[in-house]
Design an enzyme around this catalytic site. Sequence first.
Site, PDB file in Angstrom:
ATOM      1  N   LYS A   1       0.840  -1.126   0.029  1.00  0.00           N
ATOM      2  CA  LYS A   1       0.098  -0.087   0.197  1.00  0.00           C
ATOM      3  C   LYS A   1       0.814   1.313   0.011  1.00  0.00           C
ATOM      4  O   LYS A   1       0.472   2.184  -0.584  1.00  0.00           O
ATOM      5  CB  LYS A   1      -0.949   0.031   1.333  1.00  0.00           C
ATOM      6  CG  LYS A   1      -2.090  -0.885   1.120  1.00  0.00           C
ATOM      7  CD  LYS A   1      -3.225  -0.561   2.159  1.00  0.00           C
ATOM      8  CE  LYS A   1      -4.517  -1.523   1.946  1.00  0.00           C
ATOM      9  NZ  LYS A   1      -5.443  -1.255   3.022  1.00  0.00           N
TER      10      LYS A   1
ATOM     11  N   LYS B   1      -6.469 -10.103  -7.537  1.00  0.00           N
ATOM     12  CA  LYS B   1      -7.786 -10.098  -6.648  1.00  0.00           C
ATOM     13  C   LYS B   1      -8.839  -8.870  -7.053  1.00  0.00           C
ATOM     14  O   LYS B   1      -8.293  -7.738  -7.407  1.00  0.00           O
ATOM     15  CB  LYS B   1      -7.291  -9.781  -5.431  1.00  0.00           C
ATOM     16  CG  LYS B   1      -7.637 -10.686  -4.197  1.00  0.00           C
ATOM     17  CD  LYS B   1      -7.365 -10.303  -2.759  1.00  0.00           C
ATOM     18  CE  LYS B   1      -8.543  -9.741  -2.064  1.00  0.00           C
ATOM     19  NZ  LYS B   1      -8.135  -9.516  -0.678  1.00  0.00           N
TER      20      LYS B   1
ATOM     21  N   LYS C   1     -11.530  -3.103  -4.816  1.00  0.00           N
ATOM     22  CA  LYS C   1     -12.424  -1.755  -4.978  1.00  0.00           C
ATOM     23  C   LYS C   1     -11.443  -0.627  -5.697  1.00  0.00           C
ATOM     24  O   LYS C   1     -12.096   0.389  -6.171  1.00  0.00           O
ATOM     25  CB  LYS C   1     -12.905  -1.326  -3.688  1.00  0.00           C
ATOM     26  CG  LYS C   1     -12.031  -1.332  -2.434  1.00  0.00           C
ATOM     27  CD  LYS C   1     -12.689  -1.111  -1.091  1.00  0.00           C
ATOM     28  CE  LYS C   1     -12.458  -1.848  -0.037  1.00  0.00           C
ATOM     29  NZ  LYS C   1     -13.395  -2.223   1.064  1.00  0.00           N
TER      30      LYS C   1
END
Length: 333
Positions: free
Chosen positions: A112, A195, A198
């Site tokens: 991240k 994956k 969102k």
Amino acid sequence: MRRIFSGVQPTGNLHLGNYLGAIRNWVHLQRDYEDCLFCVVDLHAITVWQEPAALRASTREVAAAMIAAGIDAEKSVIFNQSQVPAHAELAWIFNCVARMGWLSRMTQFKEKAGKNKENASVGLFAYPNLMAADILAYKGTHVPVGDDQKQHLELARDIAQKFNNDFGVDFFPVVEPLIFGAATRVMSLRDGTKKMSKSDPSDQSRITLTDDADAIARKVRKAKTDPDPLPTSKDGLEGRPEAANLMGIYAALAGQDLEQVIRDHGGHQFSRFKQDLADLMVDRLQPITAEMRRLTADTAYIDGVLRRGAEKARALSAPIMAEVQDIVGFLRP
Ligand code: TRP
């Protein structure tokens, strides 16, 4: 005693992966376990910038999704994290228990934060400590999580153990992961090796819980495939991530095992299977989507559920936090 705790972030675009990988499993768990807490983790969400109005809307949307999917707000505790101060309080104490080295090894932080670690928020780095606090503020014992959260759960165990050691107590329990079947790992419709997420820039890559029947059918029709018919054995899925993903999604939605799906659909062309999959998806998701829409329109109701949930959560965490304060040596009122 067994107590389930799990959390989901209110960061928008709630999708099929969140439903099959988390929320739907929670509905099952609430049948088997007396004591379940399901938390909308808004404190975690702000480890990266969130627009305040969007954060409010997403928090309500996630709560509505849980209720629409079948989580019973009377039986289980549904709440948002920031309404219960124990999370942030215990997270601070855990900031002082966990070691820099432990957190530096967290793969999710590295992903991240990307190349620019200097510019990541301190909260993003300390994220797993807050997650440990979520669970342990209630002495949670069992945590349903996906594969990607296993490392964070390991850390929660290390923190609990070090706290117990440092203070010479046998206070926090050893947290156990509850991992669900492989079929619940939902991948992107545009790339079967990534994956479903969102944050993927392509809306085509995911089915969201607000998609209507047309959108679902269109996205499934356009989903990436390969030129061959569906395999007739599990081995035939080797090296075919898109086929594996679509068949896995079918299995999860139908409540069947993958072998069954292969028996019923193996040898079919993708076009035919996609039609079956879209029909099944619409059938399973539309009732939830409709109920979610009804609930999100009723913000007073959702806010009431979250307020009552937070009251229950505060009552559960208060005696545990009082003991923590005594153990650490804090004077309290
Ligand atoms: N980190 C989890 C995720 O992104 C969400 C989460 C926060 C969580 N606190 C938790 C999950 C506690 C389980 C238990 O999926």
